[in-house]
Design a protein around this motif. Structure first.
Motif, PDB file in Angstrom:
ATOM      1  N   THR A  60     -12.691 -28.593 -17.853  1.00  0.00           N
ATOM      2  CA  THR A  60     -11.711 -27.713 -17.202  1.00  0.00           C
ATOM      3  C   THR A  60     -10.536 -27.395 -18.113  1.00  0.00           C
ATOM      4  O   THR A  60      -9.954 -26.317 -18.039  1.00  0.00           O
ATOM      5  CB  THR A  60     -11.166 -28.390 -15.927  1.00  0.00           C
ATOM      6  OG1 THR A  60     -12.191 -29.143 -15.325  1.00  0.00           O
ATOM      7  CG2 THR A  60     -10.644 -27.363 -14.956  1.00  0.00           C
ATOM      8  N   ASN A  61     -10.191 -28.350 -18.997  1.00  0.00           N
ATOM      9  CA  ASN A  61      -9.018 -28.087 -19.837  1.00  0.00           C
ATOM     10  C   ASN A  61      -9.389 -27.346 -21.114  1.00  0.00           C
ATOM     11  O   ASN A  61      -8.556 -27.168 -21.983  1.00  0.00           O
ATOM     12  CB  ASN A  61      -8.310 -29.398 -20.188  1.00  0.00           C
ATOM     13  CG  ASN A  61      -9.180 -30.297 -21.076  1.00  0.00           C
ATOM     14  OD1 ASN A  61     -10.364 -30.013 -21.280  1.00  0.00           O
ATOM     15  ND2 ASN A  61      -8.591 -31.346 -21.597  1.00  0.00           N
ATOM     16  N   LEU A  90     -10.447 -37.451 -18.477  1.00  0.00           N
ATOM     17  CA  LEU A  90      -9.923 -37.648 -17.125  1.00  0.00           C
ATOM     18  C   LEU A  90     -10.204 -39.051 -16.598  1.00  0.00           C
ATOM     19  O   LEU A  90      -9.404 -39.635 -15.895  1.00  0.00           O
ATOM     20  CB  LEU A  90     -10.570 -36.638 -16.163  1.00  0.00           C
ATOM     21  CG  LEU A  90      -9.984 -35.236 -16.157  1.00  0.00           C
ATOM     22  CD1 LEU A  90     -10.786 -34.359 -15.229  1.00  0.00           C
ATOM     23  CD2 LEU A  90      -8.534 -35.266 -15.739  1.00  0.00           C
ATOM     24  N   ASN A 146      -9.411 -37.975  -5.459  1.00  0.00           N
ATOM     25  CA  ASN A 146      -8.353 -37.197  -6.085  1.00  0.00           C
ATOM     26  C   ASN A 146      -8.914 -35.947  -6.750  1.00  0.00           C
ATOM     27  O   ASN A 146      -9.709 -36.030  -7.675  1.00  0.00           O
ATOM     28  CB  ASN A 146      -7.635 -38.073  -7.123  1.00  0.00           C
ATOM     29  CG  ASN A 146      -6.376 -37.424  -7.621  1.00  0.00           C
ATOM     30  OD1 ASN A 146      -6.263 -36.201  -7.629  1.00  0.00           O
ATOM     31  ND2 ASN A 146      -5.431 -38.239  -8.043  1.00  0.00           N
ATOM     32  N   LYS A 147      -8.479 -34.773  -6.294  1.00  0.00           N
ATOM     33  CA  LYS A 147      -9.070 -33.536  -6.794  1.00  0.00           C
ATOM     34  C   LYS A 147      -8.656 -33.253  -8.234  1.00  0.00           C
ATOM     35  O   LYS A 147      -9.302 -32.460  -8.920  1.00  0.00           O
ATOM     36  CB  LYS A 147      -8.699 -32.359  -5.899  1.00  0.00           C
ATOM     37  CG  LYS A 147      -7.232 -32.089  -5.831  1.00  0.00           C
ATOM     38  CD  LYS A 147      -6.956 -31.000  -4.836  1.00  0.00           C
ATOM     39  CE  LYS A 147      -5.493 -30.652  -4.880  1.00  0.00           C
ATOM     40  NZ  LYS A 147      -5.018 -30.048  -3.679  1.00  0.00           N
ATOM     41  N   ASN A 148      -7.577 -33.863  -8.717  1.00  0.00           N
ATOM     42  CA  ASN A 148      -7.173 -33.626 -10.100  1.00  0.00           C
ATOM     43  C   ASN A 148      -7.988 -34.436 -11.079  1.00  0.00           C
ATOM     44  O   ASN A 148      -8.063 -34.103 -12.253  1.00  0.00           O
ATOM     45  CB  ASN A 148      -5.693 -33.974 -10.281  1.00  0.00           C
ATOM     46  CG  ASN A 148      -4.819 -33.082  -9.442  1.00  0.00           C
ATOM     47  OD1 ASN A 148      -5.103 -31.899  -9.312  1.00  0.00           O
ATOM     48  ND2 ASN A 148      -3.788 -33.649  -8.858  1.00  0.00           N
ATOM     49  N   GLN A 188     -12.845 -33.525 -11.843  1.00  0.00           N
ATOM     50  CA  GLN A 188     -13.149 -32.180 -12.342  1.00  0.00           C
ATOM     51  C   GLN A 188     -14.142 -32.294 -13.477  1.00  0.00           C
ATOM     52  O   GLN A 188     -13.926 -33.039 -14.413  1.00  0.00           O
ATOM     53  CB  GLN A 188     -11.884 -31.504 -12.850  1.00  0.00           C
ATOM     54  CG  GLN A 188     -10.897 -31.210 -11.748  1.00  0.00           C
ATOM     55  CD  GLN A 188      -9.697 -30.474 -12.261  1.00  0.00           C
ATOM     56  OE1 GLN A 188      -9.625 -30.160 -13.442  1.00  0.00           O
ATOM     57  NE2 GLN A 188      -8.759 -30.195 -11.386  1.00  0.00           N
ATOM     58  N   SER A 236     -10.439 -27.569  -4.474  1.00  0.00           N
ATOM     59  CA  SER A 236      -9.068 -27.106  -4.268  1.00  0.00           C
ATOM     60  C   SER A 236      -8.420 -27.775  -3.065  1.00  0.00           C
ATOM     61  O   SER A 236      -7.217 -27.937  -3.017  1.00  0.00           O
ATOM     62  CB  SER A 236      -9.030 -25.585  -4.113  1.00  0.00           C
ATOM     63  OG  SER A 236      -9.399 -25.223  -2.807  1.00  0.00           O
TER      64      SER A 236
END
Lengths: 573, 460
Positions: A102-103, A174, A217-219, A222, A230
């Motif tokens: 994602t990043n 992550l 935790n959605k953060n 990913q 979301s």
């Protein structure tokens, strides 16, 4: 009192406001989940619903394309190279150049190594996946190309290729931002790991990894898939949003296995089937699978419904079977078991409990897979004379109140206890049909519904006469060894105790066979033996029933769960 | 009065502790554990993702990591031939029964456990062809209760391959067990002390520190999970209880008056009819009648709607109200007949008293008589009935929650039982029990206020 009345009526009026449908993005797909996906961790997920969601967030090296039920490369560029040397197998993959997290950072072999470490390390919440990768001893990363790597595996079985491509790849940045697992090598976790349990770094990582953060935790959850989580309101719904510029849209090859078409996907948690059906009729759901047969027929005849929704019945890979405990003295004779099989009215079962949404089968191979299915055999039908003749041949004598036989010096009556998992109405009706059929032959049958885990426990302890069960398969690999091999009859999945010398030889030979014709011949012979022994009596393969809103196309309807690929849905203009 | 209350609350604490302990110990009797199906994966059909031995080992590691292999309580009183819990829990379920039986017959569980371990070693070391040849003998060894047959089967295995070390040792152990067969050791009870290394102590220690533990399913704090679940259903149940109470009061007050005699003859049977409809039928009926496009569509079908952040409390409430309407209506209607009937009985009993006749003689209108005089005297049974509401607020209603897809405490309890999520299970039972105790104390206070004749004295 008057004031109370006013209060009461105004409260009532407040309730009677017409419900306004919440705003919907036109490109949003509403899917129903039957239960809360308790955790979205790609290693320790536990429900089918959570697997469906995780498949949209994370990816594995290979994936199944539901359009044609074939295994296609997802994160990998192509099918792996397999080399066997000494007693080791080397399986090499090359990751896609475009694959990124994602990043924006690329997916590399280091992430794959990290994933293996997480799957194999002690102290972590990974016991579910650990046995799946136990055969991978080490990973060799190419020095020149950080996208190339090789798994070093012990021994060789045909499923190895599938299993290496079957686990989700985790982003190291992550899941381990402090790099606590970098000091370890994958080979450290093979074999005896008790020494590592006192390692401080591992303990710190375990404390962090096992926490609720990595379940909800959605953060942190990913991956490289086309969607990010979301919103997740526990117990109610989850919303996934498509990534803005997903790398999967820029991939050159046209295998169509990488898709992320809908802008937003919303999973609604609705435990009750009737409520889900009402929501479907109310147009609050776009897709609903697992519709009960009777209601499905009703929907088919509803014109206003079929205007907006299309109905599908793909052939699934789930089948129902009856298992007889061949260890019991009363059922040890093959002819007794065949007699019982001749009292099964499979077509009645299908008509009554499945409303004809099923195909009879002779064995555990789906009739749809023509090269392997033995179509010379006929499924068992209700034949009272044949059953009576077989019982007599097996030494049973028919007296006024049943069938009797002298077993171990004692006169024993032929009675059967038919058990199944409680709550399964399909098996309940089938059991009652069998009870009636057997009563005509003079065999008293007790039907018993047992709670899920009690049912499993009794099956494992071999404390049953006869049970109804269903089994899910897939079209890729047929390794029936755990089900039918004699050594698994003691404390393995072979609950019925099936097995002859010949069937064992066939199962071994099948694993070593290379040619399709050899495999087909062996499987057909296995089905013949199963049919004859009548210990594991396959009944029918089910059809799944689902409804999808007509505004979506490219659904990829398939027999494999979840019967459709929501990431490939496109809005028809 | 204060003394009485304090004494009641003080006595409630040991009761709560006893209840929690009983639920804790009894719930562990359920077979299986949370991850047993997913880790052992024995139901999987066509291809086993990982060998059975690996899966059994992983399951044992899971039990050890979550502390579920520890003994249950500080001590256990079992037969001296039984295996201790810490070993028993990690034996695979399919083999547990046979090993336990063998241990009872021979009276020496250590020997039996060694025997079984040797058997597993033999299975691992033997080659596939050897395993196939051994299969009938292995079956005899595990299934038979006759020591002689076991010894013969073990000897037959040794004949196959003289170099197979575990086979020789197995034979020796089988002979040893045969000598001990028929021992009456199993009748002697043994008291085993486990010290503080048991599941109960861990749970109690963390409970006393205020920590209810973490859920087995997603490792979230139990308090957080329960608060979240009860927050969803609290207002539904509260509003429905308020509605039911008000409606039942009004109905019973009206029906007790003589001028509503005809009404009573019609209303009571209707209430009785509503009472006989099961709650889930009522809920589904409401859904089909009021939330389906085939009939009237006034209300949404399920859930609590979408939340949009940054809205004021009033906006949020008005947005959620249509979703709550049907559940509230359903619950109110389900409990109305019982309450109305009880209120009516209490009122009619109080109405038969002399002071009612006096009030009539004074010339008061019948409505005023009922509301101002009769009702006050009939309050005691009414308070008793209403005191049941407080635990209901926390316990939720599983039927309503499942049908209307609202995640509440009732559904949480059922799913945690099915998933063997013990921390949440015990915490919910404890919370409901606490609510019940508090509601009884509150009811006592209300009794004292409603009826000045009631005095609570401590023992003099």
């Amino acid at each position: 009192m008057r004031k109370l009345h006013v209060l009461g009526y105004s409260l009532l009026l407040l309730f009677l406001c017409f419900c306004s449908q919440p705003d919907r993005v036109p490109d949003e797909v509403r899917v129903r989940l039957a239960g809360e996906p308790e955790t979205l961790n790609p290693v320790s997920y536990n429900t089918a619903g959570s697997l469906q969601v995780i498949n949209l967030l994370f990816q594995s090296l290979m994936t199944v394309d539901l359009a044609d039920d074939q295994i296609k490369p997802a994160l990998a560029m192509a099918q792996p190279d397999i080399v066997q040397r000494d007693s080791l197998t080397y399986i090499s993959y090359l990751l896609r150049q475009e694959a990124e997290w994602t990043n924006g950072s690329p997916v590399t072999a280091a992430d794959v190594a990290f994933t293996l470490k997480v799957l194999k390390a002690p102290l972590l919440n990974n016991e579910q996946m650990k046995p799946q990768v136990a055969f991978i001893r080490d990973i060799l990363i190419d020095k020149a190309d950080y996208k190339k790597f090789t798994f070093v595996c012990e021994g060789y079985t045909p499923e190895m290729e599938l299993l290496t491509g079957d686990f989700f790849i985790l982003p190291a940045y992550l899941f381990d931002p402090e790099g606590k697992l970098e000091a370890f090598k994958v080979s450290d976790f093979a074999g005896d790991v008790s020494a590592l349990e006192s390692n401080k770094d591992l303990q710190n990582f375990a404390a962090r990894y096992n926490s609720a953060d990595y379940a909800r935790n959605k953060n942190l959850l990913q991956g490289s898939g086309g969607y990010i989580l979301s919103e997740w309101v526990p117990g109610q719904y989850l919303t996934l949003k498509r990534k803005d510029d997903w790398w999967g849209n820029h991939v050159d090859d046209n295998t169509q296995a990488l898709t992320a078409n809908p802008q937003q996907i919303s999973f609604q948690i609705i435990p009750d089937n009737t409520t889900a059906l009402l929501a479907l009729r109310n147009r609050q759901l776009d897709v609903l699978e697992n519709i009960q047969a009777a209601e499905f027929n009703q929907l088919k005849s509803d014109k206003s419904f079929t205007e907006n929704y299309a109905l599908y019945t793909p052939d699934s890979y789930q089948f129902a079977y009856i298992g007889l405990n061949s260890r019991l003295p009363k059922l040890s004779d093959k002819r007794t078991r065949q007699a019982i099989a001749n009292l099964l009215d499979i077509s009645s079962f299908i008509k009554v409990s499945q409303q004809s949404y099923a195909t009879p089968t002779v064995g555990p191979v789906p009739p749809a897979i023509k090269p392997y299915y033995n179509n010379k055999l006929k499924p068992y039908t209700y034949n009272l004379q044949k059953a009576t003749a077989l019982l007599q041949a097996a030494g049973w004598q028919q007296k006024t109140d049943g069938w009797f036989k002298n077993i171990n010096g004692k006169e024993q009556q032929l009675t059967l206890e038919l058990s199944y998992r409680a709550g399964n109405t399909v098996f309940e009706s089938a059991a009652l049909i069998f009870q009636q059929g057997a009563a005509k032959a003079g065999i008293p049958v007790t039907v018993q519904a047992q709670e899920g885990s009690l049912f499993s426990q009794k099956a494992k302890a071999h404390e049953f006469d006869m049970f109804f069960r269903s089994l899910s398969g897939n079209p890729f690999v047929f390794n029936f060894k755990p089900l039918f091999y004699t050594s698994y009859a003691n404390d393995g999945p072979n609950y019925t105790g099936f097995g002859t010398q010949e069937s064992d030889n066939i199962l071994d030979a099948y694993n070593e066979a290379e040619e399709e014709s050899d495999k087909a011949r062996l499987l057909k012979r296995l089905q013949e033996i199963l049919h004859e022994e009548a210990t594991f009596i396959a009944l029918y393969y089910q059809k799944d029933r689902l409804a999808v809103h007509r505004r979506f196309g490219n659904l990829k309807i398939s027999g494999l769960e979840p019967n459709y690929d929501v990431s490939s849905f496109t809005l028809k203009e | 009065m204060l003394h009485y209350l304090l004494k009641r609350l003080f006595l409630a604490v040991p009761m709560l502790w006893l209840l929690a302990t009983l639920v804790f110990l009894l719930s562990r009797l359920l077979p299986g554990s949370y991850a047993s199906e997913s880790i052992l994966q024995e139901g999987n059909g066509y291809y086993a993702k990982g060998s059975t031995t690996d899966r059994t080992l992983a399951y044992q590691q899971y039990l050890i990591r979550t502390g579920q292999n520890l003994p249950l309580f500080y001590f256990s009183i079992t037969s001296s031939a039984s295996l201790p819990d810490s070993i028993f829990q990690i034996i695979p379920e399919g083999a547990q029964n046979t090993i336990q039986q063998l241990a009872w017959r021979t009276g020496n569980w250590k020997e039996v456990y060694t025997f079984w371990r040797k058997l597993q070693e033999l299975k691992q070391q033997a080659s596939p062809t050897q395993l196939q040849a051994f299969a009938p003998y292995l079956r005899t060894i595990t299934a038979t209760s006759d020591a002689q047959q076991r010894v013969q089967a073990a000897r037959a295995i040794t004949k196959y391959d003289a170099t197979l070390q575990p086979a020789q040792e197995l034979y020796k152990l089988a002979l040893k067990l045969q000598k001990q067969q028929g021992s009456l050791n199993f009748m002697i009870p043994s008291f085993r002390w486990h010290g503080t290394a048991n599941q109960y102590h861990r749970w109690l220690a963390s409970l006393l520190r205020g920590n209810f533990g973490t859920s087995y399913r997603d490792n979230r704090n139990v308090t957080e999970v329960i608060m979240e679940a009860s927050a969803n259903t609290f207002w539904i149940i509260f509003t429905s209880m308020l509605l039911t109470t008000l409606a039942a009061l009004e109905i019973s007050i009206k029906l007790v008056q003589p001028k509503y005699n005809q009404w009573r003859k019609a209303v009571m049977p209707v209430l009785f009819l509503i009472d006989s409809i099961p709650l889930f039928v009522l809920a589904l009926l409401f859904l089909v009648l009021f939330a389906s496009p085939a009939f009237l569509q006034l209300f949404p079908v399920y859930g609590l709607g979408y939340s949009h952040g940054g809205q004021s409390w009033l906006e949020q409430t008005s947005r959620t109200l249509p979703y709550l309407a049907l559940p509230i209506l359903c619950l109110s209607l389900a409990h109305l007949p019982y309450l109305a009937n009880q209120f009516y009985n209490a009122l009619s009993e109080a109405k038969a008293m002399d002071y009612t006749r006096t009030a009539q003689a004074k010339g008061l209108p019948p409505e005023v008589i009922i509301r101002r005089h009769v009702l006050r005297n009939a309050l005691l049974p009414i308070i008793t009935l209403l005191s049941d509401f407080l635990p209901g607020l926390i316990a939720g209603s599983v039927v309503i929650e499942t049908i209307f897809a609202i995640p509440g405490t009732g559904r949480l309890l059922i799913t945690s039982v099915q998933a063997r999520d013990y921390p949440i299970l015990v915490a919910i039972v404890l919370a409901v029990a606490l609510a019940k105790v508090v509601s009884h104390v509150v009811a006592d206070v209300c009794y004292a206020y409603a009826d000045p004749r009631i005095r609570y004295k401590t023992a003099s």
